[in-house]
Design a protein around this motif. Structure first.
Motif, mmCIF file in Angstrom:
data_model
loop_
_atom_site.group_PDB
_atom_site.id
_atom_site.type_symbol
_atom_site.label_atom_id
_atom_site.label_comp_id
_atom_site.label_asym_id
_atom_site.label_seq_id
_atom_site.Cartn_x
_atom_site.Cartn_y
_atom_site.Cartn_z
ATOM 1 N N HIS A 166 85.572 -31.160 -99.093
ATOM 2 C CA HIS A 166 85.105 -30.812 -100.357
ATOM 3 C C HIS A 166 86.029 -31.367 -101.450
ATOM 4 N N LEU A 167 87.430 -31.372 -101.158
ATOM 5 C CA LEU A 167 88.014 -31.728 -102.136
ATOM 6 C C LEU A 167 88.041 -33.238 -102.362
ATOM 7 N N LEU A 168 88.024 -33.912 -101.170
ATOM 8 C CA LEU A 168 87.595 -35.244 -101.152
ATOM 9 C C LEU A 168 86.180 -35.812 -102.086
ATOM 10 N N ALA A 169 85.503 -34.862 -101.580
ATOM 11 C CA ALA A 169 84.069 -35.437 -102.310
ATOM 12 C C ALA A 169 84.087 -34.994 -103.795
ATOM 13 N N PHE A 170 84.905 -33.994 -104.368
ATOM 14 C CA PHE A 170 84.981 -33.770 -105.589
ATOM 15 C C PHE A 170 85.638 -34.685 -106.073
ATOM 16 N N TYR A 171 86.817 -35.347 -105.431
ATOM 17 C CA TYR A 171 87.609 -36.299 -106.189
ATOM 18 C C TYR A 171 86.988 -37.608 -106.363
ATOM 19 N N LEU A 172 86.168 -37.862 -105.380
ATOM 20 C CA LEU A 172 85.380 -39.127 -105.328
ATOM 21 C C LEU A 172 84.318 -39.178 -106.199
ATOM 22 N N ARG A 173 83.733 -38.013 -106.802
ATOM 23 C CA ARG A 173 82.872 -38.083 -108.206
ATOM 24 C C ARG A 173 83.691 -38.457 -109.183
ATOM 25 N N PHE A 174 84.770 -37.519 -109.192
ATOM 26 C CA PHE A 174 85.426 -37.489 -110.494
ATOM 27 C C PHE A 174 85.945 -39.014 -110.823
ATOM 28 N N LEU A 175 86.573 -39.689 -109.837
ATOM 29 C CA LEU A 175 86.816 -41.316 -109.977
ATOM 30 C C LEU A 175 85.492 -41.955 -110.470
ATOM 31 N N ARG A 176 84.535 -42.093 -109.803
ATOM 32 C CA ARG A 176 83.549 -43.048 -109.998
ATOM 33 C C ARG A 176 83.046 -42.542 -111.563
ATOM 34 N N GLU A 177 82.953 -41.067 -111.920
ATOM 35 C CA GLU A 177 82.332 -40.874 -113.172
ATOM 36 C C GLU A 177 83.590 -41.402 -114.336
ATOM 37 N N LYS A 178 84.863 -41.291 -113.991
ATOM 38 C CA LYS A 178 85.842 -41.931 -114.775
ATOM 39 C C LYS A 178 85.702 -43.353 -114.942
ATOM 40 N N GLN A 179 85.456 -44.180 -114.056
ATOM 41 C CA GLN A 179 85.245 -45.607 -114.026
ATOM 42 C C GLN A 179 83.921 -45.831 -114.639
ATOM 43 N N ASP A 180 82.949 -44.741 -115.083
ATOM 44 C CA ASP A 180 81.654 -45.035 -115.651
ATOM 45 C C ASP A 180 80.566 -45.923 -114.842
ATOM 46 N N LEU A 181 80.963 -45.559 -113.240
ATOM 47 C CA LEU A 181 80.105 -46.092 -112.491
ATOM 48 C C LEU A 181 78.727 -45.382 -112.141
ATOM 49 N N SER A 182 77.723 -45.715 -111.713
ATOM 50 C CA SER A 182 76.631 -45.174 -111.478
ATOM 51 C C SER A 182 76.568 -45.069 -109.928
ATOM 52 N N LEU A 183 75.573 -44.055 -109.533
ATOM 53 C CA LEU A 183 75.485 -44.010 -107.962
ATOM 54 C C LEU A 183 75.340 -45.280 -107.361
ATOM 55 N N THR A 184 74.312 -46.120 -107.756
ATOM 56 C CA THR A 184 73.915 -47.246 -107.382
ATOM 57 C C THR A 184 75.225 -48.194 -107.421
ATOM 58 N N GLN A 185 75.862 -48.477 -108.517
ATOM 59 C CA GLN A 185 76.743 -49.357 -108.608
ATOM 60 C C GLN A 185 78.085 -49.125 -107.460
ATOM 61 N N CYS A 186 78.522 -47.717 -107.298
ATOM 62 C CA CYS A 186 79.333 -47.360 -106.272
ATOM 63 C C CYS A 186 78.814 -47.602 -105.000
ATOM 64 N N GLY A 187 77.567 -47.371 -104.755
ATOM 65 C CA GLY A 187 77.071 -47.718 -103.412
ATOM 66 C C GLY A 187 77.067 -49.169 -103.036
ATOM 67 N N LYS A 188 77.035 -50.215 -104.033
ATOM 68 C CA LYS A 188 77.024 -51.567 -103.889
ATOM 69 C C LYS A 188 78.334 -51.932 -103.534
ATOM 70 N N ILE A 189 79.404 -51.129 -103.998
ATOM 71 C CA ILE A 189 80.815 -51.512 -103.698
ATOM 72 C C ILE A 189 81.224 -51.282 -102.053
ATOM 73 N N ILE A 190 80.256 -49.971 -101.563
ATOM 74 C CA ILE A 190 80.612 -49.533 -100.106
ATOM 75 C C ILE A 190 79.749 -50.011 -99.101
ATOM 76 N N GLY A 191 78.598 -50.513 -99.898
ATOM 77 C CA GLY A 191 77.685 -51.121 -99.005
ATOM 78 C C GLY A 191 76.666 -50.283 -98.505
ATOM 79 N N VAL A 192 76.386 -49.072 -99.256
ATOM 80 C CA VAL A 192 75.440 -47.923 -98.885
ATOM 81 C C VAL A 192 74.170 -47.765 -100.081
#
Length: 271
Positions: free
Chosen positions: A16-42
Motif C-alpha cells: 500500500h505504501l508503494l501504491a500510495f507513493y506511485l500516485r504521489f510521484l505521478r501527480e507531482k510530475q503532473d502526469l495523467s493516468l494515460t501518460q503514465c501508462g504509456k511510459i510503462i506500456g499498460v
C-alpha cells in the motif's frame, strides 16, 4: 464524473505504501493516468488499479518509473521489500490472484481443497476450526468458490492430494459420501487433473504443508499455507523452488485413471 478510488492506507502494508507513493510521484510530475501508462506500456485502467492497490506493479515497470521520476532504484527497492515482507493484506490479494488465474497447481495433504468442497463438507471443517459466525464463514467460502469456478473460462487445476483426504470421514458418512461423489465428478472435467499419493509412496516434501502455484499468464506467484494464516510468495526464485517441489511431489502420485479408481473404491465403502 470523478474517479472514485478505493481507500488506500499506506500504513497497512509496504504494498500500500508503494501504491500510495506511485500516485504521489505521478501527480507531482503532473502526469495523467494515460501518460503514465504509456511510459510503462499498460492501459490507463492498469495504472489506476496499481495506484489503488488492486493490482501490484511489476519490477520492469518500476525500472521505467525510477528512470522517469529520477528516483534512482528506490521504487525497485520498495518493491523488493514489499515482495519479501509479511503482508497483512495477503488474503485479499490471494483472492484477486485466484480470480485472474489461468492455471492453479495445488498440493494438499489433509483435506480436499476448497474449490472442490461441498457446502456440507466445508461447514464440517469450519465447525471443527471455530465456533464463531459459521454461516458467514461458509457463505464467504462458497462465494469465493463460485467466483473461481463459474468463470466463462475457469482456470486449469492440477491437484495432488494425499490418500488421507479420502479416508478421513469429515462430517460423518453421509457428508463424506456426497463429498467423494462430487470430487469424482470434478475429476472428469477437462480443466481438472486430480492425483493421489498413497501411503506406500513414503515421505515427501509436501509433509511441510499445503501450497499452491498460481499462473497469471505473464508470471507465477505462490501461496504456502500454515496455521493461523499463510504466506503469499511473489519472489521468482522462491516460486521456482515451489514449482520444482510440486513436480517432485506429483511424481509420487498415481496416474489419473488409477486416482479415479481409488476414489471409486472409497465410495464403495459407503452404503
Amino acid at each position: 464524473m470523478p474517479i472514485v478510488r478505493d481507500p488506500l492506507d499506506p500504513k497497512i502494508s509496504l504494498w500500500h505504501l508503494l501504491a500510495f507513493y506511485l500516485r504521489f510521484l505521478r501527480e507531482k510530475q503532473d502526469l495523467s493516468l494515460t501518460q503514465c501508462g504509456k511510459i510503462i506500456g499498460v492501459a490507463r485502467s492498469t495504472v489506476s488499479n496499481i495506484e489503488a492497490g488492486r493490482q501490484r506493479p511489476q519490477e520492469d515497470q518500476l525500472v521505467k518509473l525510477d528512470r522517469k521520476y529520477g528516483t534512482g532504484n528506490l521504487l525497485q527497492l520498495m518493491h523488493w521489500y514489499a515482495r519479501n515482507a509479511h503482508d497483512p493484506d495477503w488474503g485479499r490479494q490471494l483472492v484477486r490472484y485466484e480470480e485472474q488465474a489461468d492455471a492453479i497447481k495445488l498440493y494438499h495433504g489433509k483435506t480436499i481443497p476448497r474449490p472442490f468442497q461441498t457446502e456440507e463438507y466445508m461447514r464440517a471443517l469450519a465447525e471443527a476450526g471455530t465456533s464463531r459466525d459459521l454461516d458467514d464463514i461458509v457463505a464467504k467460502r462458497l462465494g469465493r468458490q463460485k467466483v473461481l469456478l463459474d468463470r466463462d473460462e475457469p482456470p486449469f487445476f492440477y491437484v495432488v492430494l494425499d490418500e488421507e483426504v479420502l479416508s478421513a470421514c469429515v462430517g460423518g458418512p453421509a457428508v463424506m459420501k456426497a463429498q467423494l461423489a462430487h470430487l469424482r465428478e470434478m475429476m472428469d472435467l477437462p480443466n481438472v487433473i486430480i492425483r493421489f499419493i498413497q501411503p506406500s509412496a513414503g515421505a515427501h516434501e509436501g509433509y511441510d504443508g499445503p501450497f499452491q502455484i498460481i499462473s497469471l499468464g505473464d508470471r507465477d506467484i505462490a501461496y504456502a499455507g500454515a496455521q493461523y494464516g499463510g504466506r503469499l510468495i511473489e519472489g521468482p526464485g522462491e516460486v521456482r523452488e515451489l514449482r520444482s517441489m510440486f513436480d517432485r511431489i506429483s511424481a509420487k502420485a498415481l496416474p489419473e485413471h488409477a486416482s479415479r479408481a481409488l476414489v471409486d473404491q472409497y465410495l464403495e465403502k459407503y452404503p
